[in-house]
Design an enzyme around this catalytic site. Structure first.
Site, mmCIF file in Angstrom:
data_model
loop_
_atom_site.group_PDB
_atom_site.id
_atom_site.type_symbol
_atom_site.label_atom_id
_atom_site.label_comp_id
_atom_site.label_asym_id
_atom_site.label_seq_id
_atom_site.Cartn_x
_atom_site.Cartn_y
_atom_site.Cartn_z
ATOM 1 N N ALA A 69 0.997 -1.099 -0.182
ATOM 2 C CA ALA A 69 -0.078 -0.177 0.218
ATOM 3 C C ALA A 69 0.723 1.280 0.066
ATOM 4 O O ALA A 69 0.534 2.143 -0.504
ATOM 5 C CB ALA A 69 -0.997 0.013 1.272
ATOM 6 N N THR A 70 2.046 1.151 0.452
ATOM 7 C CA THR A 70 2.993 2.314 0.224
ATOM 8 C C THR A 70 3.041 2.796 -1.189
ATOM 9 O O THR A 70 2.814 3.938 -1.463
ATOM 10 C CB THR A 70 4.293 2.028 1.173
ATOM 11 O OG1 THR A 70 4.108 1.818 2.465
ATOM 12 C CG2 THR A 70 5.295 3.362 0.793
ATOM 13 N N ASN A 149 -5.227 3.869 10.924
ATOM 14 C CA ASN A 149 -4.204 2.602 11.445
ATOM 15 C C ASN A 149 -3.897 2.995 12.691
ATOM 16 O O ASN A 149 -3.624 1.864 13.403
ATOM 17 C CB ASN A 149 -2.998 2.580 10.541
ATOM 18 C CG ASN A 149 -2.214 3.887 10.201
ATOM 19 O OD1 ASN A 149 -2.635 4.980 9.709
ATOM 20 N ND2 ASN A 149 -0.808 3.875 10.798
ATOM 21 N N GLN A 179 -6.574 -0.168 6.070
ATOM 22 C CA GLN A 179 -7.439 -0.927 7.429
ATOM 23 C C GLN A 179 -8.871 -1.248 7.313
ATOM 24 O O GLN A 179 -9.326 -1.364 8.445
ATOM 25 C CB GLN A 179 -6.897 0.059 8.645
ATOM 26 C CG GLN A 179 -5.481 0.268 8.858
ATOM 27 C CD GLN A 179 -4.651 -0.954 9.442
ATOM 28 O OE1 GLN A 179 -5.468 -1.852 10.010
ATOM 29 N NE2 GLN A 179 -3.508 -0.844 9.501
ATOM 30 N N SER A 199 -3.227 -3.374 0.925
ATOM 31 C CA SER A 199 -2.298 -4.239 1.375
ATOM 32 C C SER A 199 -2.391 -5.533 1.808
ATOM 33 O O SER A 199 -3.175 -6.016 2.418
ATOM 34 C CB SER A 199 -1.473 -3.317 2.475
ATOM 35 O OG SER A 199 -0.504 -4.003 2.729
ATOM 36 N N GLY A 200 -1.453 -6.462 1.072
ATOM 37 C CA GLY A 200 -1.696 -7.793 1.243
ATOM 38 C C GLY A 200 -1.560 -8.346 2.834
ATOM 39 O O GLY A 200 -2.261 -9.163 3.179
ATOM 40 N N HIS A 201 -0.566 -7.748 3.406
ATOM 41 C CA HIS A 201 0.168 -8.357 4.625
ATOM 42 C C HIS A 201 -0.769 -7.909 5.591
ATOM 43 O O HIS A 201 -0.999 -8.545 6.686
ATOM 44 C CB HIS A 201 1.377 -7.915 4.854
ATOM 45 C CG HIS A 201 1.957 -6.489 5.361
ATOM 46 N ND1 HIS A 201 1.993 -6.212 6.666
ATOM 47 C CD2 HIS A 201 1.920 -5.324 4.554
ATOM 48 C CE1 HIS A 201 2.398 -5.134 6.467
ATOM 49 N NE2 HIS A 201 2.421 -4.469 5.170
ATOM 50 N N THR A 237 8.745 -7.103 -13.780
ATOM 51 C CA THR A 237 8.161 -8.396 -13.907
ATOM 52 C C THR A 237 7.304 -8.637 -12.789
ATOM 53 O O THR A 237 7.621 -8.790 -11.621
ATOM 54 C CB THR A 237 9.188 -9.411 -13.871
ATOM 55 O OG1 THR A 237 10.312 -9.244 -15.141
ATOM 56 C CG2 THR A 237 8.687 -10.775 -14.229
ATOM 57 N N CYS A 322 4.982 1.475 11.431
ATOM 58 C CA CYS A 322 5.800 2.358 10.646
ATOM 59 C C CYS A 322 6.625 3.419 11.178
ATOM 60 O O CYS A 322 7.793 3.892 10.571
ATOM 61 C CB CYS A 322 5.169 2.791 9.272
ATOM 62 S SG CYS A 322 3.704 1.936 8.726
#
Ligand code: PMP
Length: 382
Positions: A69-70, A149, A179, A199-201, A237, A322
């Site tokens: 997401a950053t 967040n 979030q 964001s995936g994580h 890629t 962060c």
């Protein structure tokens, strides 16, 4: 040690880990290659895009895979403002945005663009009136997050977006949904959202993955140029195994969001109640996002509370992951009018969907015990 830091990151689903590992072994082709290996990887990529699009009620061509997401936020903010520079040089954001939005806006300001940073009230909210009142003839972009967040405070995206679309249809609306996606309903079309980051994580997917939804017809100036991947918006890629892992997590998060919200809100309310019983603690969160509780103890450093809770078996956070290594008080809490000392003392507890009520009871007891220990330290320090 119990993990209560799901707003920082989440343990990936076992299914995601297995899929990524299996694809890394078997499907290492480059989706741009013309042979069978490339073709297979291309099919997996196409399918992952369809899955993410379906979860967001979007079209596959509106999904751009990123490294998180950053990157999505940087691409949305800078890509939109730089692409549409001929429309104007003004952008609007709020004082409590995540650094990846806030610093992108600041960077544009340093380049000569004009930035309006909307103040928030004591609850951390901006209103649709405030946003509409900040729009000028030369405004290109508004970027407002859905769920904060650090505090779990929610912005009225469902009011801001439709108001912008009705009154200022040319202004682009970006929402950082990191979030909120998988925790709450997200309605890109009904809410007039043009650009949406996730964001995936944060949803039990792999780290280093994310996406940006770019509404059809909107152009962005790419931040990464090169081989033309991701519809010319993000060269490089594609990491097909991780993208497939992300798509799995996105699908599971979307399907499970009601269940997630129901269980985490119950635990949030238990801890909110616990904190309300302790007069020296100041609540920075409320019954908004289901998974986040934030409180401060003015005069007590957040690190001291964090390490006390850690000794008592609970891993929590100060500010956001962060920025927790930065010594300054939280920009978010300062913007909400907290004193410097309360803003330096914010503790964030964030739930995932895999806790039990018993674990949350243990956390409540750990908070009580922490307060006892800190009181004796305070007495000793006098
Ligand atoms: N926005 C918000 C609201 C976040 O919580 C985070 C993660 N701390 C990000 C953006 C950045 O996400 P990533 O870690 O995927 O770069």
């Amino acid at each position: 040690m119990l993990y209560f830091d799901h707003a920082a990151t989440t343990p990936p689903y076992e299914e995601v880990v297995e899929t990524v590992a299996e694809l890394m072994r078997r499907h290492y082709g480059n989706p741009s290659s013309l042979h069978k290996y490339g073709e297979e990887a291309g099919k997996l990529l196409k399918r992952a895009r369809e899955v993410c699009a379906a979860a967001l009620d979007a079209k596959p061509g509106e999904i751009i895979f990123t490294s998180g997401a950053t990157e999505s936020n940087n691409l949305a903010v800078k890509g939109a403002v730089l692409q549409y520079a001929s429309r104007g040089r003004h952008l609007v954001t709020a004082a409590t945005e995540h650094p990846s939005v806030f610093e992108s806006c600041r960077q544009l300001e340093q380049m000569g663009y004009e930035l309006t940073v909307l103040p928030v009230d004591e609850q951390g909210h901006v209103s649709a009136d405030q946003v509409a009142g900040a729009i000028r003839k030369d405004t290109v972009l508004v970027s407002i997050m859905h769920v904060n967040n650090e505090t779990g405070r929610m912005q009225p995206i469902h009011e801001i977006g439709p108001r912008l679309k009705a009154e200022y249809p040319k202004v682009l609306f970006h929402v950082d949904g990191v979030q909120s996606f998988g925790k709450l309903p997200v309605k890109l079309k009904d809410w007039g959202i043009d650009l949406f980051s996730l964001s995936g994580h944060k949803i039990r997917g792999p780290k280093g993955t994310g996406l940006l939804y770019v509404r059809e017809g909107i152009k962005l100036l790419p931040l990464l140029t090169g081989g033309g991947q991701e519809f010319d918006l993000r060269a490089g890629t594609e990491n097909v195994p991780l993208i497939v892992g992300l798509a799995k997590a996105v699908r599971m998060a979307e399907e499970g969001h009601k269940q997630f919200a129901a269980s985490t809100a119950e635990w949030r309310d238990m801890i909110l109640e616990e904190v309300r019983q302790i007069p020296s603690l100041v609540l920075n969160s409320g019954a908004e996002a289901p998974h986040i509780v934030n409180f401060s103890h003015p005069g007590m450093k957040a690190e001291v509370m964090l390490h006390t809770l850690e000794q008592l078996g609970a891993a929590v956070s100060t500010k956001s992951a962060c920025s927790s290594r930065l010594a300054e008080p939280s920009r978010v809490l300062i913007a909400m009018g907290r004193s410097g000392s309360a803003a330096s003392g914010g503790i964030r507890i964030s739930f995932g969907d895999s806790h039990s009520a018993e674990e949350v009871k243990q956390l409540a007891l750990a908070i009580q015990e922490m307060m006892k220990r800190l009181k004796s330290v305070e007495r000793w320090g006098r």
